[in-house]
Design a protein around this motif. Structure first.
Motif, PDB file in Angstrom:
ATOM      1  N   THR D  57       0.823  -1.208   0.000  1.00 31.07           N
ATOM      2  CA  THR D  57       0.000   0.000   0.000  1.00 31.07           C
ATOM      3  C   THR D  57       0.856   1.256   0.000  1.00 31.07           C
ATOM      4  OG1 THR D  57      -1.621   1.284   1.222  1.00 31.07           O
ATOM      5  CG2 THR D  57      -0.224  -0.159   2.519  1.00 31.07           C
ATOM      6  N   HIS D 106     -15.189  -8.004   3.882  1.00 29.27           N
ATOM      7  CA  HIS D 106     -14.594  -7.119   4.886  1.00 29.27           C
ATOM      8  C   HIS D 106     -15.358  -7.265   6.209  1.00 29.27           C
ATOM      9  CE1 HIS D 106     -13.334  -3.359   6.867  1.00 29.27           C
ATOM     10  NE2 HIS D 106     -12.295  -3.392   6.058  1.00 29.27           N
ATOM     11  N   SER D 127      -8.471  -3.143  11.015  1.00 30.02           N
ATOM     12  CA  SER D 127      -7.444  -2.827  10.019  1.00 30.02           C
ATOM     13  C   SER D 127      -6.153  -3.591  10.285  1.00 30.02           C
ATOM     14  CB  SER D 127      -7.143  -1.327  10.065  1.00 30.02           C
ATOM     15  OG  SER D 127      -5.939  -1.034   9.388  1.00 30.02           O
ATOM     16  N   SER D 205      -6.535  -8.351  -6.290  1.00 35.24           N
ATOM     17  CA  SER D 205      -5.653  -8.744  -5.189  1.00 35.24           C
ATOM     18  C   SER D 205      -5.504 -10.257  -5.205  1.00 35.24           C
ATOM     19  CB  SER D 205      -6.231  -8.275  -3.851  1.00 35.24           C
ATOM     20  OG  SER D 205      -7.464  -8.916  -3.587  1.00 35.24           O
ATOM     21  N   THR D 302      -6.969  -9.439  -0.148  1.00 34.63           N
ATOM     22  CA  THR D 302      -7.698  -8.335   0.492  1.00 34.63           C
ATOM     23  C   THR D 302      -9.011  -8.092  -0.235  1.00 34.63           C
ATOM     24  OG1 THR D 302      -7.634  -6.023   1.124  1.00 34.63           O
ATOM     25  CG2 THR D 302      -6.529  -6.579  -0.905  1.00 34.63           C
ATOM     26  N   SER D 304     -10.383  -5.238  -0.564  1.00 33.83           N
ATOM     27  CA  SER D 304     -10.429  -3.899  -1.146  1.00 33.83           C
ATOM     28  C   SER D 304      -9.918  -3.948  -2.588  1.00 33.83           C
ATOM     29  CB  SER D 304      -9.580  -2.942  -0.310  1.00 33.83           C
ATOM     30  OG  SER D 304     -10.087  -2.873   0.999  1.00 33.83           O
ATOM     31  N   THR D 323     -13.920  -0.475  -3.993  1.00 36.54           N
ATOM     32  CA  THR D 323     -13.134   0.121  -2.917  1.00 36.54           C
ATOM     33  C   THR D 323     -11.889   0.776  -3.470  1.00 36.54           C
ATOM     34  OG1 THR D 323     -13.883  -1.707  -1.548  1.00 36.54           O
ATOM     35  CG2 THR D 323     -12.220  -0.260  -0.611  1.00 36.54           C
ATOM     36  N   HIS D 327      -4.461   0.264  -1.299  1.00 36.50           N
ATOM     37  CA  HIS D 327      -4.452  -1.037  -0.648  1.00 36.50           C
ATOM     38  C   HIS D 327      -3.363  -1.942  -1.189  1.00 36.50           C
ATOM     39  CE1 HIS D 327      -7.991   0.044   1.550  1.00 36.50           C
ATOM     40  NE2 HIS D 327      -8.533   0.475   0.449  1.00 36.50           N
ATOM     41  N   ASP D 328      -3.049  -2.950  -0.407  1.00 32.45           N
ATOM     42  CA  ASP D 328      -2.045  -3.940  -0.779  1.00 32.45           C
ATOM     43  C   ASP D 328      -2.629  -4.929  -1.777  1.00 32.45           C
ATOM     44  OD1 ASP D 328      -1.287  -3.519   2.472  1.00 32.45           O
ATOM     45  OD2 ASP D 328       0.398  -3.685   1.103  1.00 32.45           O
TER      46      ASP D 328
END
Lengths: 366, 366, 366, 366
Positions: D57, D106, D127, D205, D302, D304, D323, D327-328
């Motif tokens: 991220t 999530h 988180s 992701s 993830t 996101s 989203t 983010h990673d």
């Protein structure tokens, strides 16, 4: 198993030393949705704050609490609440006098023997500054209690200073906040003021007895047999610095009673069972009766005095010591808000425990 | 988080009711390699056993302990030790008198209010029979202490019965096991015998104060700030049935002292630091000093008396109650071995904790 | 802190060894008022009992559970429930073969290295007999769940035996109780029977995968971040003998997915949120979603086999060992009721925790 | 019982949210006398820090750790160590997109359903920023381990990204720190770089598998049966965000083995027992064997992502969500130092536990 934590579901872990950058309380298990902000907690911290009158240490600590987590838009979220208090008065001074000598009646010798290392600047972790974190956590507990059991009222006061005891015939709730000793006996307050003034000037110190009462606690709280509410109260109060004895209701005097005098008779009142007396202090078998919950504890005189005392050094040599500094002539005074805080934490914890383990289906009477 | 457990690394969970098939203690964390058999534990149980003289309840319980697990070929293995005691004297009787009425001063009303269900045959879980399990666990703790700190000696005794207090000038260790009250004052023992005989005949009861001392405890035990050894002792003693107050060293009287009188001066002895007095009761800052560890607790008079008392029934109607049965006129007598057992458990626990968290590298003096 | 306990508010401590007089579970925190008797618990124990068919050990244990405390007139009282199971089949035999040699893949070597003492008669505390106590406690948990969340259904089954995996296309709930492997795939059951028969005759053993599903679990259970329900399930399952891996939902395969494939989409159903898939296994952020809660674990093959293996003796000499005896060719079979029991305990614990810490005021959707 | 704590004697409580003023770890039970300063801990935090390359991220957090208590003159004192990390990148942005919609995969929906309140700015307590506190605590654990068991070495690395697995034939310890994926397979690192670059650009992701190995761990650590070291490792790893599976040694594949293949044979080496293989992953019966301790865990992708997904709003209306944010693409990368930290905490905890409960008198072999 944290040795710096207390409580079961409402779990408070305090951290920090007297002369480090900060101290605080990590509070886990506070229910969500409790309205709280820093000012609400500050109210209670201000009561414990040093330097407010000539009877407490002149160390000047702002004792401002910051909420670092667990509160969002003015309400607790159910996640850990971090309460931090910066140490501001870390005045540079000469510690050579106490660095190598042990103070009679002080924990410095036992910390050294246990850990082989100690923070010699003041009391380190054994300092009464640790109780500021308790008061902050207790403030949070009070707010949570309001949402769960709004009738609960918690009040602490001093009943004895040294040889001088208050007179229960003069007990007046409205006096408690009107004198620096938080005593409900205005006459005693005057006597104690004179006595303590003399003592302070001579560099001596004195012990005290504190009583904390919780009114409006529902019947049924307490988890037998090792999580009894009086067991938890005894531990909570004994963990406060300088406390040497804890009593519930009649306390040590219960030993002097016979069975017919001690048993509080039961009658039916408008709202349920009532008792004609309260020798039990609101607890039977470790569970609350609905009466006033009454706990009392004795605080020994602080060991930091101007009278020279015999001691030894770390290398084992004989020495004399006088502890200069800004100490409380009667640490019991500032123990009053601490005792209240511990009472609040224990009550909240048992409200949550009871809800978790038993729920609402309690035995009805009548 | 078990509410029926105490201790950190040496963890005791008691279970069982007064009128069920059995009760016992599940002991977790006993170190391996401790030589133990049932007879060693029975020794301590026999001291607590009812019906041994006219001053204790005439209920006849064999109180024979069985070791069901954790011991192999005469040694502990490090796995949980289950100590079971069968209830043998569950005599069939008429419970109608107490089934619906609450006994003033008894936990039956609070158990009902908490749980909405209770075992009305005797005290159920709130019965003092639960303390038999503590004594068994304490016996095991004593054996483990021998392997870790062989100099430790634990002794309990009664210092007060009702209005009658022993005279410390007549304190004689050798007297303790010579009278039914375990008091070190032979003269007091005689006075108490007469007093209690009268009281028993009149169907009344009386309170007592018990003191428990541990000698030879190493300095450095105790885990500040909420696992202080005095905090754990306060909780341990307050959890015993009928206890209403706990004191360490000076106890409540510490409030009456000034700082110069309270601080125990330190001198260097042949084997390390020594103190010229022991107001502290062997604890400073929650950590042992190496002096005698002294704890005292008050036991209230039992609520089971022949005097008629006002009460209510489960349906809320006014009533009178007399508790017939085979009760102790002074439950404090049988609390002596229980207090010793709790002391043993706490000391062993802190020996293990200290070894785990700190190891052997303690601060040397001299 | 007991090392033989699990759970928070519903706290189970197991005790006992394979060849001692008895083993059992001390269950603390069971809510009061749960209807239960020994027969209800026996039902679950009978499923785990050895010697029921040729695929499990021929050791003959009655595995009869006795309730020694905590239940009165057919209901739990809120006090600790002691569940005891006598060991009946402690047949006298020659232990000389295993007394001094360590068995490859067995805990005897690590117990010896840890404790310096071990019960060499069978596995002692490391024996799978310990799981009988879990099953008894799990039976109690199931009864308590009925009173708190009656829609919950818990079911375990085998999905893999060695190289042979069930076919999910043939998944049939009604088949689970119809074959000795508790597999929902009747065809797989037949294949496994043949395979295991051969294996058993050759004195070998094989591993297995067990899946346990809980349906009807309310959304909102789980206590982040170290008391997540999946964290507790992982610990619960990994603590079972011979388990080497634990998965939630997709499990290890989650690593192979991309984000768009993994995220379970949300739609509004008649009774609240629904998900179009269940990669998550019913848990997001450690809290239940209301979907099926799915946990899976792998059981390694037992180390007790007839193939000769290299090992050493206690004195460090090289040796060969063959473990004769009455062992399970696939211990995974009897792990099914154990996994169910652990699931029941974890769910009950979190029902109580949620009620305690949060109460009923949950976030409504829609 | 804190739900935000893990460990027994070395007890870590983390606190803080992604968008509050700070987060941190309250570490209780660190032994005294461990040399440590902030820079030593910062070393490990820097490995986890976001924004170091294009695969993590781009959120810019300094992640600077401050030691607020428990360290004096460069050494731990035995009192709680407070490790605080300020949140610096709390950029003001528009949360309206995620404030009322739930993100598929999530924790926002479950936090809402549990607590009825949530911090909608990022993940709040759920988180992955919470893991920074773990890494700080793990750094402290590493320093303490050096003083207790200096041979211990802990190393984590990635073994799989999505469908792409490393080749164990190319395993090279020296490669681990040479690529952004901490993989010991240089060829895999190159393939993964290309794959992840594409994935990142597409806003998708992917999951990953992390393996953590501890070498030099003494035999005998682990506290059966619910404090087994593999049980604690399973809980520790499963508590990390996004983890869905945990394996010890052979892990899930143990189900596919037969007993003769699985049992690691024992031979006598120069320094004690050795094993000819390590299917067990260094643990038998929950106790370390002295072999490499091997744990593996799967991290899901993830949630996101930039792909539009179906969801609902708080009022229950159907919606679509994308989203955006920083983010990673593969959160597994930054999970490597987190897994190492958890391993360090668990090992230190069990070193202390073993010392406390058992001491040094272990069973000798040979």
């Amino acid at each position: 198993m944290s040795m710096n934590s207390f409580g079961h579901l409402f779990r408070v872990t305090t951290w920090g030393e007297s002369h480090g950058p900060a101290l605080g309380a990590t509070v886990d298990g506070c229910p969500p949705g409790v309205p709280v902000d820093a000012a609400m907690l500050q109210h209670w911290l201000d009561r414990r704050k040093p330097g407010q009158n000539k009877y407490t240490t002149q160390r000047r600590e702002a004792d401002e609490v910051e909420i670092l987590s667990g509160v969002f838009e003015g309400q607790t979220t159910g996640t850990p609440v971090q309460l931090m208090i910066r140490n501001t008065d870390q005045r540079s001074k000469d510690y050579s006098e106490i660095m190598d000598k042990f103070r009679p009646g002080h924990a410095d010798i036992t910390y050294w023997q246990k850990y082989g290392i100690r923070d010699y600047r003041g009391g380190g972790r054994s300092s009464a500054r640790e109780t500021a974190a308790r008061v902050a956590a207790g403030g949070l507990a009070r707010e949570a209690i309001k949402t769960l059991a709004p009738d609960v009222q918690i009040k602490g006061y001093m009943t004895r200073m040294g040889a001088l005891e208050m007179d229960r015939a003069r007990f007046d709730w409205d006096q408690i906040d009107e004198n620096p000793f938080w005593t409900p006996d205005a006459t005693a307050a005057q006597e104690w003021a004179d006595y303590l003034d003399d003592l302070r000037k001579s560099g001596n110190s004195v012990g005290a007895v504190i009583e904390v009462v919780a009114r409006g606690v529902p019947a049924g709280l307490g988890a037998p047999v090792y999580g009894k509410i009086d067991t938890d109260l005894a531990a909570a109060m004994m963990s406060i610095n300088a406390v040497k004895g804890v009593e519930i209701g009649e306390g040590m005097s219960a030993a002097m009673l016979t069975g017919d005098n001690n048993a509080d008779e039961i009658v039916m009142g408008a709202n349920g069972p009532e008792f004609t007396s309260n020798h039990a202090g609101g607890v039977l078998g470790g569970i609350t009766t609905g009466q006033d919950l009454v706990v009392r504890f004795a605080v020994k005189p602080t060991s930091s005095i101007l009278t020279s005392r015999k001691t030894i050094t770390k290398s084992g040599e004989a020495a004399e010591i006088i502890t200069k500094g800004r100490h409380d002539p009667c640490v019991g005074i500032r123990a009053v808000p601490v005792g209240e805080a511990m009472m609040a934490c224990v009550i909240l914890d048992h409200l949550l425990l009871h809800r978790g383990q038993v729920g609402e289906n309690r035995g009805k009477i009548g």
